[in-house]
Design a protein around this motif. Structure first.
Motif: not given
Length: 292
Positions: A163-182
């Motif tokens: 969004l607006g030139g900023t980029v976030l990357v979703a890293h799957l880091t599961p365990g705490h929940t199945k889709g826990c995201t860093t």
């Protein structure tokens, strides 16, 4: 008053009562604003409470909010954003660290108030859209449930949110929940670019079965995957779903000295991950021994 259930969640020891009003009374840090909301670095701001972390990423095309927390926290989050000089209604994207109610119960309210697009990691979507009922550990406990919220974009590991030139990357880091995201992103401060890591959660909650778990058979393998991912991420600015992960209050106090940014803490990140990995292996070994 109904009985409270004591649990440890996300690095905090707290009483989790049935009913949000009692919750706020027993856990004032959850709903107490962190005074004041502040800029961490670049276009990244802290807009959470003392106990629950929320982050605002501002862009020329609108803003991104990470975590919605309790329904009771939504007015506080909105007020924090406004205090910084931004408009809550300019929230275009809503993200979460993981599908536990202390991080996503307010999502339905925020979507309604702002029209933000809600983006969630694929393995947590069913939990979010069921209001917690699909959670492998807490789905049958009314005290963990919240308003179901429709997900607008299903995310997958390594997906980018732009969004607006900023980029976030979703890293799957599961365990705490199945889709826990860093979440990771880059911010620029004083002409220098920093790698930001916002840790989802590395904790093994009380009651989690790391072996012979019919509801989550691969839970131990997923935690092992998480350690590999977290250790692979370049980190300058260390943040997380709770301020306790990265020493929010202590580091905020150090900002008053106007010296080096205390949130730039790569060694603290490595230490945190190593300690949490050791805790996991200790609990896993204990459960394995008990099962023999």
């Amino acid at each position: 008053m109904r009985q409270s259930i004591a649990i440890i969640c996300l690095g905090f020891i707290f009483a989790l009562p049935i009913g949000s009003n009692v919750l706020a009374q027993n856990n004032p840090d959850w709903t107490e604003p962190f005074p004041p909301p502040f800029r961490i670095a670049g276009n990244l701001y802290y807009v959470g409470s003392k106990g629950l972390a929320n982050y605002l990423v501002t862009t020329p095309e609108g803003n991104i909010l990470i975590n919605s927390d309790l329904e009771a926290n939504v007015p506080m989050i909105a007020a924090s954003i406004e205090k910084l000089g931004f408009k809550f209604k300019d929230t275009k994207i809503l993200l979460i660290s993981h599908a536990h109610w202390d991080h996503d119960a307010g999502s339905a309210k925020i979507k309604k108030m702002t029209g933000a697009s809600y983006m969630v990691m694929d393995a947590d979507v069913s939990v979010v859209e069921s209001g917690g009922k699909a959670d492998f550990q807490y789905g049958n406990r009314p005290d963990f449930l919240y308003p179901p919220t429709k997900v607008d974009r299903v995310l997958h590991d390594s997906d980018k949110v732009t969004l607006g030139g900023t980029v976030l990357v979703a890293h799957l880091t599961p365990g705490h929940t199945k889709g826990c995201t860093t979440w990771t992103l880059n911010v620029t401060e004083g002409g220098k670019t920093y790698n930001v890591v916002i840790v989802g959660s590395p904790n093994v909650n009380p009651g989690y079965k790391l072996i012979h778990n019919e509801s989550y058979p691969q839970i131990a393998e997923d935690y092992e995957r998480m350690w590999k991912v977290l250790k692979s991420l370049p980190c300058d600015i260390f943040l997380g779903a709770h301020g306790s992960y990265f020493g929010l209050e202590e580091k905020y106090a150090l900002r008053k000295d106007r010296g080096a940014n205390p949130f730039v803490d790569p060694s603290g990140y490595k230490k945190f991950v190593a300690e949490k990995e050791q805790e996991f292996h200790t609990k896993l070994a204990k459960q394995q021994l008990a099962s023999k």
